[in-house]
Scaffold this active site. Sequence first.
Site, PDB file in Angstrom:
ATOM      1  N   CYS A  64      -6.247   0.288  -7.274  1.00  0.00           N
ATOM      2  CA  CYS A  64      -6.978   0.112  -5.834  1.00  0.00           C
ATOM      3  C   CYS A  64      -7.607   1.588  -5.903  1.00  0.00           C
ATOM      4  O   CYS A  64      -7.251   2.487  -6.665  1.00  0.00           O
ATOM      5  CB  CYS A  64      -6.694  -0.815  -5.073  1.00  0.00           C
ATOM      6  SG  CYS A  64      -5.257   0.135  -3.960  1.00  0.00           S
ATOM      7  N   ARG A  65      -7.892   1.576  -4.415  1.00  0.00           N
ATOM      8  CA  ARG A  65      -8.421   3.175  -4.209  1.00  0.00           C
ATOM      9  C   ARG A  65      -7.413   4.078  -3.692  1.00  0.00           C
ATOM     10  O   ARG A  65      -7.236   5.064  -4.549  1.00  0.00           O
ATOM     11  CB  ARG A  65      -9.326   3.071  -2.690  1.00  0.00           C
ATOM     12  CG  ARG A  65      -9.877   4.432  -2.370  1.00  0.00           C
ATOM     13  CD  ARG A  65     -10.284   4.521  -0.970  1.00  0.00           C
ATOM     14  NE  ARG A  65      -9.602   4.065   0.139  1.00  0.00           N
ATOM     15  CZ  ARG A  65      -8.884   4.872   0.683  1.00  0.00           C
ATOM     16  NH1 ARG A  65      -8.699   6.058   0.148  1.00  0.00           N
ATOM     17  NH2 ARG A  65      -8.090   4.369   1.887  1.00  0.00           N
TER      18      ARG A  65
END
Length: 103
Positions: A64-65
């Site tokens: 994810c980020r």
Amino acid sequence: MQIKNISAAGLQKWISDHTDFQLIDTREPHEHEAYNIGGILFPLAEITKHLSEIEKEKPVVIYCRAGVRSQIAIQRLQEKYPFNNLYNLVGGTEAWKKTFGNI
């Protein structure tokens, strides 16, 4: 329940060594469109809807980020299903950008 981790450098080594693995992005579609390191998009809220598409016979790197949503995705998958091949990309796309810059 243990979550296996892989660093951005470790993932890059798998890529250069041609390791057979699956890469899954748990971010939202707009994030995926803005910056993508090559993963299939299965947003966190929909991860369990994609069970049949998640590899069981080879390593699966989930990102994810920053590494939080991917950890949650791994926890959800490991709690309910017999996955033991999932790896969290530590620091997510932020760590990837820091290590390798923009794609």
